[in-house]
Design a protein around this motif. Sequence first.
Motif, PDB file in Angstrom:
ATOM      1  N   ARG A   1       0.811  -1.217   0.000  1.00 20.17           N
ATOM      2  CA  ARG A   1       0.000   0.000   0.000  1.00 20.17           C
ATOM      3  C   ARG A   1       0.844   1.267   0.000  1.00 20.17           C
ATOM      4  O   ARG A   1       2.010   1.258   0.386  1.00 20.17           O
ATOM      5  CB  ARG A   1      -0.925   0.006   1.227  1.00 20.17           C
TER       6      ARG A   1
ATOM      7  N   ALA B   1      -1.454  11.822   0.876  1.00 24.03           N
ATOM      8  CA  ALA B   1      -1.399  11.219  -0.453  1.00 24.03           C
ATOM      9  C   ALA B   1       0.034  11.283  -0.950  1.00 24.03           C
ATOM     10  O   ALA B   1       0.865  12.028  -0.423  1.00 24.03           O
ATOM     11  CB  ALA B   1      -2.331  11.944  -1.422  1.00 24.03           C
TER      12      ALA B   1
ATOM     13  N   VAL C   1      -1.065   0.518  -9.571  1.00 24.72           N
ATOM     14  CA  VAL C   1      -0.945   1.957  -9.790  1.00 24.72           C
ATOM     15  C   VAL C   1       0.271   2.204 -10.678  1.00 24.72           C
ATOM     16  O   VAL C   1       1.368   1.694 -10.398  1.00 24.72           O
ATOM     17  CB  VAL C   1      -0.799   2.720  -8.459  1.00 24.72           C
TER      18      VAL C   1
ATOM     19  N   VAL D   1      -2.155   9.045  -5.392  1.00 25.41           N
ATOM     20  CA  VAL D   1      -3.228   8.292  -4.731  1.00 25.41           C
ATOM     21  C   VAL D   1      -3.164   8.528  -3.225  1.00 25.41           C
ATOM     22  O   VAL D   1      -2.110   8.847  -2.667  1.00 25.41           O
ATOM     23  CB  VAL D   1      -3.110   6.785  -5.032  1.00 25.41           C
TER      24      VAL D   1
ATOM     25  N   THR E   1      -3.868   3.338  -0.280  1.00 29.55           N
ATOM     26  CA  THR E   1      -4.243   2.755  -1.567  1.00 29.55           C
ATOM     27  C   THR E   1      -3.346   1.563  -1.880  1.00 29.55           C
ATOM     28  O   THR E   1      -2.126   1.620  -1.698  1.00 29.55           O
ATOM     29  CB  THR E   1      -4.119   3.798  -2.688  1.00 29.55           C
TER      30      THR E   1
END
Length: 386
Positions: free
Chosen positions: A5, A15, A60, A66, A70
Amino acid sequence: MADFRMPSLGADMDAGMLVAWLKRPGDPIARGDIVAVVETQKGAIEIESFQSGTLRDICVEPGQKVPVGTVLAHIDGPEAAEPTMLPAAPSPPTVPPRAPAPAALPTTAPREERGARGRISPLARRRATELGLDPAALRGSGFDGAVTRADVERAAKERPRGPVAAGSEIRRAIAAAMSRSKREIPHYYLSATLDASACLDWLERENAKRPVAARLLYVVPILKAVALALHAVPELNGTYSEGLFRPSSDVHLGMAIALRGGGLIAPALHHADRCDLDGLMRALGDLVRRARTGGLKSSELSDPTVTVTNLGEGIVDAVYPVIYPPQVAMIGLGSVMKRPWIVDDAIVPRRLIQVSVAADHRVSDGHRAARFLETLGQFLAEPDKL
């Protein structure tokens, strides 16, 4: 299968932008390997894996921004637990700090890699990562379209986001984190003027025996004394979240480092209490260099159990810091000043340092912070024990 993550690298991060993958689907991953590079307000940060196995897939792509948490990728492996990357429960390394490594980013790439538009040398790739650029997105001017370091530097200059904007982002992030700290943490402050003469006299004698390149900075034995004193007061060493204090058995000193473009960053000196003075000196120099030029690891930003801010050799006597959540204390070191001091009823010149403690009243009280300052003073008076 475990989720890899977007980590939280501090209270000022919500973020991050995925800059580059250093592993590809199918590549083996060992615990501690650098898997990706993420750009935050603090710069390009190397993200480690706390899961061994094989990179299954990527969720990603580089260039995407993000939120924290995430899923970036999936890792297949024998370990069932997900990687621990959030600072609320630090995951310290299982080995003592090593001597500083070269600035090169770990990578399993061959000597030259072929990106979206051509080849890129390891030197150019490393520089691109330091500058927060996606190597695969660069146009090369070298032979057969190869990307050179000059191409990387040119792309960085053409990027619209400049140092002023970057510095502004860091200031905004710091403001948000410190506002949260003062709003949520019931601070209390203590300070004491400590006699550092014995410690600094010992350091001068020790440095006189050494070649210039091997000499220690004055702050190194003081940092070691701080780390050792924290063992006497575990309430100052750990994190607080969700109504629970999590003390740490290890001392990972977050070092407040001023960045050239403005703002501060506070990566960890891992196991500062276990390092000898030479190891601590090497680790500090390496940490400052990488903080200012790129190449910090995610664990160095998420692992600090307490932060130290040092004003250096200026004219400020004391600093009263604001705690960096989720930590529960911050230590402020003023400048060393020569002042009159009373020893055995005689006034003598001594080198003094004012040490301040900002601590979280939900976890400790003034008596415990005073105990820390007293113990620190004892270590400074007996430098042979450092």
